[in-house]
Scaffold this active site. Structure first.
Site, PDB file in Angstrom:
ATOM      1  N   GLY A   9       0.236  -3.753   4.585  1.00 59.17           N
ATOM      2  CA  GLY A   9       1.114  -2.822   5.284  1.00 59.17           C
ATOM      3  C   GLY A   9       2.546  -3.330   5.264  1.00 59.17           C
ATOM      4  N   ASP A  69      -2.702 -12.724  -0.233  1.00 61.29           N
ATOM      5  CA  ASP A  69      -2.578 -13.513   0.989  1.00 61.29           C
ATOM      6  C   ASP A  69      -1.728 -14.705   0.613  1.00 61.29           C
ATOM      7  OD1 ASP A  69      -3.256 -13.433   3.787  1.00 61.29           O
ATOM      8  OD2 ASP A  69      -4.221 -15.354   3.473  1.00 61.29           O
ATOM      9  N   PHE A 154      12.224 -12.573   3.013  1.00 65.10           N
ATOM     10  CA  PHE A 154      11.600 -12.397   4.322  1.00 65.10           C
ATOM     11  C   PHE A 154      10.816 -13.658   4.653  1.00 65.10           C
ATOM     12  CE2 PHE A 154       8.835 -10.671   1.064  1.00 65.10           C
ATOM     13  CZ  PHE A 154       7.557 -11.079   1.414  1.00 65.10           C
TER      14      PHE A 154
END
Length: 198
Positions: A9, A69, A154
């Site tokens: 997401g 991940d 980020f």
């Protein structure tokens, strides 16, 4: 055009992966397009969590799925934050919160002992019951500096110093990061394998 669902997401990850997959014969769609809810990441490793996410997205959508991940491994913290990178400072922690906690944890260490690396594991599953998912993993070496630098990226990018570029990951242009990063390296492996399959 082969449709794949991306089991995340995180809009920035979607944009980053889509940019890297540009030119391939794939239409990558985020799982949010199918109203797929996030699944609990109960694994203790990046591999386990990526498989959990890919299987869930493939099961709900009926499409092949890619899951990522990834996280930061700091040697002085015995591999932490690791699989807890996104929630290092708590369940609803922001990137800012996590970076602040990391800097506090390392505040007593000299630069030579602040070695770290980003890890990325990418899993591709043809369907939810795929007995042989493709697993690709790669790392990106660096060290943690004492203050934030840069506006791009980020996560821990503003404090992740990359020796090969002499700047932080957050100071790199997106195109440059997409060429050098742990995710870029893992994705190059995956693209090669997908080209063989498709």
């Amino acid at each position: 055009m082969n449709r794949l669902v991306l089991a995340t997401g995180n809009k920035k990850k979607v944009a980053e992966l889509n940019a890297m997959l540009e030119g391939m014969n794939f239409k990558v769609m985020p799982q949010s397009d199918f109203l797929v809810e996030s699944v609990a990441e109960t694994g203790t490793t990046f591999v386990e969590n990526a498989i959990i996410k890919a299987r869930h997205a493939a099961k709900v959508t009926g499409l092949p799925a890619i899951a990522d991940d990834s996280g930061l491994e700091v040697d002085a913290l015995r591999g932490a934050p690791g699989v807890y990178s996104a929630r290092f400072a708590g369940e609803d922690a922001s990137d800012e919160d996590n970076v602040t906690k990391l800097l506090e944890e390392l505040s007593f260490l000299p630069p030579v002992l602040r070695t770290a690396r980003y890890w990325c594991v990418l899993v591709f599953m043809r369907h939810a019951d795929d007995p042989t998912p493709i697993i690709c993993q790669a790392s990106w070496e660096g060290h943690i500096i004492t203050e934030r630098k840069g506006e791009n990226g980020f996560g821990y990018d503003p404090v992740f110093f990359v020796p090969e570029t002499a700047c932080t990951a957050a100071e790199l242009a997106p195109e440059e990061k997409n060429r050098l990063s742990h995710r870029a390296k893992a994705l190059q492996q995956l693209i090669g394998l997908l080209q063989e399959i498709y």
